[in-house]
Write a protein that holds these residues in place. Structure first.
Motif, PDB file in Angstrom:
ATOM      1  N   ALA A 164      -8.848   6.804   5.774  1.00 31.07           N
ATOM      2  CA  ALA A 164      -8.388   5.581   5.112  1.00 31.07           C
ATOM      3  C   ALA A 164      -8.106   4.466   6.108  1.00 31.07           C
ATOM      4  CB  ALA A 164      -7.130   5.876   4.286  1.00 31.07           C
ATOM      5  N   ASP A 165      -7.575   4.814   7.269  1.00 35.02           N
ATOM      6  CA  ASP A 165      -7.307   3.790   8.282  1.00 35.02           C
ATOM      7  C   ASP A 165      -8.604   3.153   8.777  1.00 35.02           C
ATOM      8  OD1 ASP A 165      -4.572   4.052   8.156  1.00 35.02           O
ATOM      9  OD2 ASP A 165      -4.424   5.419   9.857  1.00 35.02           O
ATOM     10  N   ALA A 166      -9.652   3.962   8.903  1.00 35.63           N
ATOM     11  CA  ALA A 166     -10.955   3.423   9.313  1.00 35.63           C
ATOM     12  C   ALA A 166     -11.521   2.500   8.240  1.00 35.63           C
ATOM     13  CB  ALA A 166     -11.927   4.568   9.600  1.00 35.63           C
ATOM     14  N   VAL A 167     -11.359   2.900   6.980  1.00 37.01           N
ATOM     15  CA  VAL A 167     -11.801   2.053   5.865  1.00 37.01           C
ATOM     16  C   VAL A 167     -11.057   0.723   5.884  1.00 37.01           C
ATOM     17  CG1 VAL A 167     -11.770   1.810   3.351  1.00 37.01           C
ATOM     18  CG2 VAL A 167     -12.501   3.972   4.382  1.00 37.01           C
ATOM     19  N   ALA A 168      -9.745   0.803   6.047  1.00 39.85           N
ATOM     20  CA  ALA A 168      -8.933  -0.424   6.039  1.00 39.85           C
ATOM     21  C   ALA A 168      -9.348  -1.366   7.166  1.00 39.85           C
ATOM     22  CB  ALA A 168      -7.451  -0.069   6.149  1.00 39.85           C
TER      23      ALA A 168
END
Length: 262
Positions: free
Chosen positions: A233-237
């Motif tokens: 999720a952090d990479a997506v954000a």
């Protein structure tokens, strides 16, 4: 603006939001200030998200394989809540079977969600984003899209198709200021991952994922750990944010080095 405010005043759509990586993406975006429309096939998992983050999260059921339903929800959401700035395709299913035993129905169902669903959502939101001159679309694919895996042909092929589709879309809408990227996770602690483990031997199964399996030509994970959904999720954000404003058509592997980026 700090990272905690990356999405202040922005509106995001997330599919597959009821659990796992999709749920983590909702938290990552809403936690950074976004208003989020969290969608999934059923209400399971969505109920707990509805109304969280000071009411910034709205939950709705959505079957991404139904193009008319996707178009209707996107139009309704924009009319009621405002223009979408971000869309994240997370909804996905896993089929595990040798090719010789893979039924037509299972192949078709896998592509219906993992590929056609990405197409339906991305087509609907990109039309609107391009007309406005801005937007970001992120598709969660898989490292299986870039390296052969035994017994995972339908899943790997559907994810590979989603990656290339997202890149082609990114090329088409780049001049309109819309960015399209993919995040390709490796083994991640989700229900999908645990579903492949031996019942009663979860610890050994997890260890096997980290160590790899010579018999199935699968490498281990060099970083020595299975990812948490928040890692993805952090990479997506990041890719959805202005911090990645000059990145498009990129496929970011988040797999602890498992594929050796083959």
């Amino acid at each position: 603006m700090t990272a905690e405010q990356d999405f202040a005043g922005r509106f995001a759509l997330v599919t597959g939001a009821g659990r796992g990586i999709g749920e983590a993406v909702v938290h990552a975006l809403a936690g950074r200030g976004a208003r989020v429309l969290a969608t999934d096939l059923t209400e399971d998992g969505l109920t707990a998200l509805a109304g969280t983050y000071e009411g910034r999260v709205t939950a709705r059921t959505l079957d991404v394989t139904d193009s008319a339903a996707v178009e209707s929800l996107v139009a309704e959401a924009e009319a009621a809540l405002g223009p979408l700035d971000v869309a994240v395709n997370v909804a996905g299913v896993l089929s595990v079977s040798p090719v010789a035993d893979l039924p037509d129905e299972e192949w078709t169902a896998t592509f219906a969600v993992n590929t056609h669903g990405v197409f339906h959502v991305s087509r609907s939101v990109s039309r609107r984003m391009a007309a406005r001159g801005s937007g970001s679309i992120v598709t969660v694919a898989s490292n299986a899209a870039g390296i052969p895996r035994t017994n995972m042909s339908a899943y790997a092929a559907s994810k590979a198709a989603a990656v290339m589709f997202t890149k082609c879309l990114g090329l088409e809408v780049a001049s309109a200021g819309v960015r399209c990227n993919t995040v390709s996770p490796g083994s991640t602690l989700t229900d999908m991952q645990r579903g492949m483990w031996t019942v009663g031997a979860e610890e050994a199964s997890a260890r096997g994922v980290v160590e790899g399996d010579l018999a199935t030509y699968r490498t281990g994970i060099p970083l020595g750990r299975i990812a948490n959904p928040s890692d993805i999720a952090d990479a997506v954000a990041f890719l959805a944010s202005d911090r990645a404003r000059h990145i498009t058509m990129h496929d970011l592997y988040v797999d602890g080095g498992a594929t050796l980026r083959a």
